[in-house]
Design a protein around this motif. Structure first.
Motif, mmCIF file in Angstrom:
data_model
loop_
_atom_site.group_PDB
_atom_site.id
_atom_site.type_symbol
_atom_site.label_atom_id
_atom_site.label_comp_id
_atom_site.label_asym_id
_atom_site.label_seq_id
_atom_site.Cartn_x
_atom_site.Cartn_y
_atom_site.Cartn_z
ATOM 1 N N VAL A 184 0.840 -1.203 0.000
ATOM 2 C CA VAL A 184 0.000 0.000 0.000
ATOM 3 C C VAL A 184 0.873 1.252 0.000
ATOM 4 O O VAL A 184 2.079 1.181 0.251
ATOM 5 C CB VAL A 184 -0.939 0.049 1.242
ATOM 6 N N CYS A 185 0.243 2.402 -0.253
ATOM 7 C CA CYS A 185 0.919 3.708 -0.113
ATOM 8 C C CYS A 185 1.209 3.917 1.371
ATOM 9 O O CYS A 185 0.296 3.833 2.198
ATOM 10 C CB CYS A 185 0.013 4.818 -0.648
ATOM 11 N N PRO A 186 2.485 4.169 1.731
ATOM 12 C CA PRO A 186 2.833 4.247 3.155
ATOM 13 C C PRO A 186 2.391 5.548 3.842
ATOM 14 O O PRO A 186 2.581 5.682 5.042
ATOM 15 C CB PRO A 186 4.362 4.141 3.131
ATOM 16 N N ASP A 187 1.772 6.473 3.095
ATOM 17 C CA ASP A 187 1.501 7.797 3.653
ATOM 18 C C ASP A 187 0.186 7.916 4.419
ATOM 19 O O ASP A 187 -0.247 9.025 4.732
ATOM 20 C CB ASP A 187 1.505 8.851 2.529
ATOM 21 N N HIS A 188 -0.493 6.792 4.690
ATOM 22 C CA HIS A 188 -1.795 6.864 5.364
ATOM 23 C C HIS A 188 -1.848 5.861 6.506
ATOM 24 O O HIS A 188 -1.306 4.767 6.380
ATOM 25 C CB HIS A 188 -2.922 6.586 4.364
ATOM 26 N N PRO A 189 -2.518 6.213 7.611
ATOM 27 C CA PRO A 189 -2.629 5.266 8.723
ATOM 28 C C PRO A 189 -3.545 4.106 8.327
ATOM 29 O O PRO A 189 -4.297 4.208 7.364
ATOM 30 C CB PRO A 189 -3.264 6.103 9.844
ATOM 31 N N HIS A 190 -3.503 3.028 9.062
ATOM 32 C CA HIS A 190 -4.415 1.877 8.895
ATOM 33 C C HIS A 190 -4.382 1.285 7.486
ATOM 34 O O HIS A 190 -5.369 0.709 7.039
ATOM 35 C CB HIS A 190 -5.866 2.268 9.242
ATOM 36 N N ASN A 191 -3.268 1.421 6.778
ATOM 37 C CA ASN A 191 -3.126 0.800 5.442
ATOM 38 C C ASN A 191 -4.258 1.167 4.483
ATOM 39 O O ASN A 191 -4.698 0.351 3.687
ATOM 40 C CB ASN A 191 -3.050 -0.724 5.578
#
Ligand SMILES: *Cc1c(COP(=O)(O)O)cnc(C)c1O
Ligand SMILES: [Zn+2]
Length: 439
Positions: A40-47
């Motif tokens: 996933v894109c690592p820039d967001h919480p909770h995947n």
């Protein structure tokens, strides 16, 4: 990801046709090799930054739709897997597309098509995702493949893994029905029962994959799963004849929204490759007790921000395969509906149950509740004027009725026009007379 001693660099999943991946939330673009190290894109919480894989469609269309491999592997030019990587032998995809003429006449719709995915190797649509997952895991020399699931995704993974002699570990809620656990155990899967709901199972699977280097198939986390699911759209167009127009509307039972997202992706890619001119309207059918997306649609929560802010609901429905308190693929699923001019349709458990014998009696196709939900949704959409009499509608039948005999029994108790008659040698003629009265 664990590395074999003699394979210091992992074989990449990016093929020459993969061009990159886009985050569904922030729109950030990643190069193909990002997929070799990230889900996933690592820039967001909770995947939540689910990725959308895209391809070099001009090159891919050279090999598309001309593949000759069995089942859906004919479309592998648009999979995140090298063209020569081994795949599970179980025949996946290319399920029948039926013309349901009696049903169409009854509902007053020009054409109704049934895409019968009860005919997949483990009897549900989930094989489309799991076959690709196991092929990728094998190619990447992962020691183990794992997933969280309440039923069909786990069964699909267990069957596909068994067919390639790959160990799999399944994380399922301890409340999973015994019948579903039996299918997993027959395939020899390792099962970890989460002492809590599906969300806990999902978390445990995430932790185990991270610490053990296992390949993670989790739905709406692993971006390849929507890639497997998109093939249903390719098949519908191929089976209708590539040169003919696709259906005007597609109906699918919707829980997490990953199937809906995959269906949308498939049609968008065909349009992108110049094979079709327009994408059908997409309709997600939700159970009234598990209607998070239908609520969000009515509340006009269509942006990623709005969809991330809406709270989970307490889901309960007899259609366990579409039970989701917080649909994990909600952003892509909402895009699928709003970008195509479709809708989310809410149907009661009673309407879903009634659709099981209705579908079986009009078409001969026997579906589990989530698989019959598409018919329940079409009936509702037709009644409310969302579907015109001139349309060509395709219903996805996503799972076999044999997956959930208890629901079929409940349904036939109230919807069977011919209750069984008890007979012995003496009263056979009385029973036959009753039968003849109904013929
Ligand atoms: C998983 C599943 C669905 C719903 O798919 P989502 O991606 O969760 O929306 C529908 N029908 C059946 C039989 C399923 O197994
Ligand atoms: Zn992002």
């Amino acid at each position: 990801m664990a590395v074999c001693p003699d394979a210091p660099t992992l074989p990449p999943i990016s093929t020459s046709f993969v061009k990159g991946a886009t985050c569904v939330i922030c729109g950030k673009e990643y190069p193909p090799d990002f997929l070799d190290t990230h889900y996933v894109c690592p820039d967001h919480p909770h995947n939540e930054g689910i990725l959308d894989i895209h391809y070099n469609y001009t090159n891919a269309s050279f090999r598309f739709p001309a593949g000759t491999e069995p089942g859906y592997w004919r479309y592998r030019a648009v999979f995140p897997l090298p063209l020569d990587a081994p795949v599970p032998p179980l025949l996946t995809g290319m399920t029948p597309l039926y013309h349901a003429e009696a049903l169409a006449r009854e509902l007053g719709i020009a054409r109704i098509l049934l895409k019968d995915d009860s005919r997949e190797p483990t009897a549900s649509f989930k094989d489309r995702a799991s076959a690709l997952a196991v092929a990728i895991a094998k190619h990447r020399k992962a020691p183990v493949i794992a997933t969280a699931s309440t039923g069909n995704a786990a069964a699909a993974l267990a069957g596909m893994a068994a067919s390639m002699d790959m160990p799999c570990v399944l994380f399922v809620p301890k409340s999973a029905p015994a019948a579903k656990l039996a299918q997993l155990q027959a395939y020899g899967a390792r099962i970890i029962l989460a002492d809590g709901p599906y969300d806990l199972a999902f978390e445990l699977c995430m932790q185990a994959c991270a610490s053990e280097g296992w390949y993670n198939r989790n739905t709406a986390y692993n971006p390849a799963m929507a890639e497997g699911k998109k093939t249903v759209s390719f098949e519908i167009c191929e089976q209708l004849g590539w040169e003919n127009a696709p259906p005007t509307a597609i109906f699918v039972g919707t829980g997490d929204g990953c199937i809906l997202a995959g269906v949308h992706k498939g049609f968008k890619e065909l349009k992108r490759m110049g094979i079709i001119e327009r994408v059908p309207r997409l309709f997600g059918v939700q159970a009234a007790g598990s209607d998070w997306l239908a609520q969000a649609f009515e509340e006009k929560l269509t942006t990623p921000e709005a969809l991330l802010a809406k709270a989970p609901i307490n889901a309960h429905t007899i259609a366990d395969s579409i039970s989701a308190g917080l649909p994990r693929d909600r952003v892509k699923a909402m895009n699928a509906v709003t970008q195509t001019g479709g809708a989310f349709i809410r149907v009661s458990d009673e309407e879903i149950l009634a659709a099981i014998p209705h579908l079986a009696q009009k078409t001969g196709v026997f579906a589990e509740p989530a698989g019959a939900a598409s018919l329940a949704g079409l009936i509702k959409a037709k009644a409310s004027g969302l579907i015109a009499p001139s349309e060509t509608v395709c219903l996805l039948v996503t799972g076999s009725g044999l997956k959930d005999i208890a629901s079929a029994q409940t349904a036939s108790a109230t919807h069977n026009p011919f209750p069984p008659l008890l007979a012995d040698a003496k009263n056979l003629s009385a029973a036959l007379q009753k039968v003849k009265n109904t013929l």
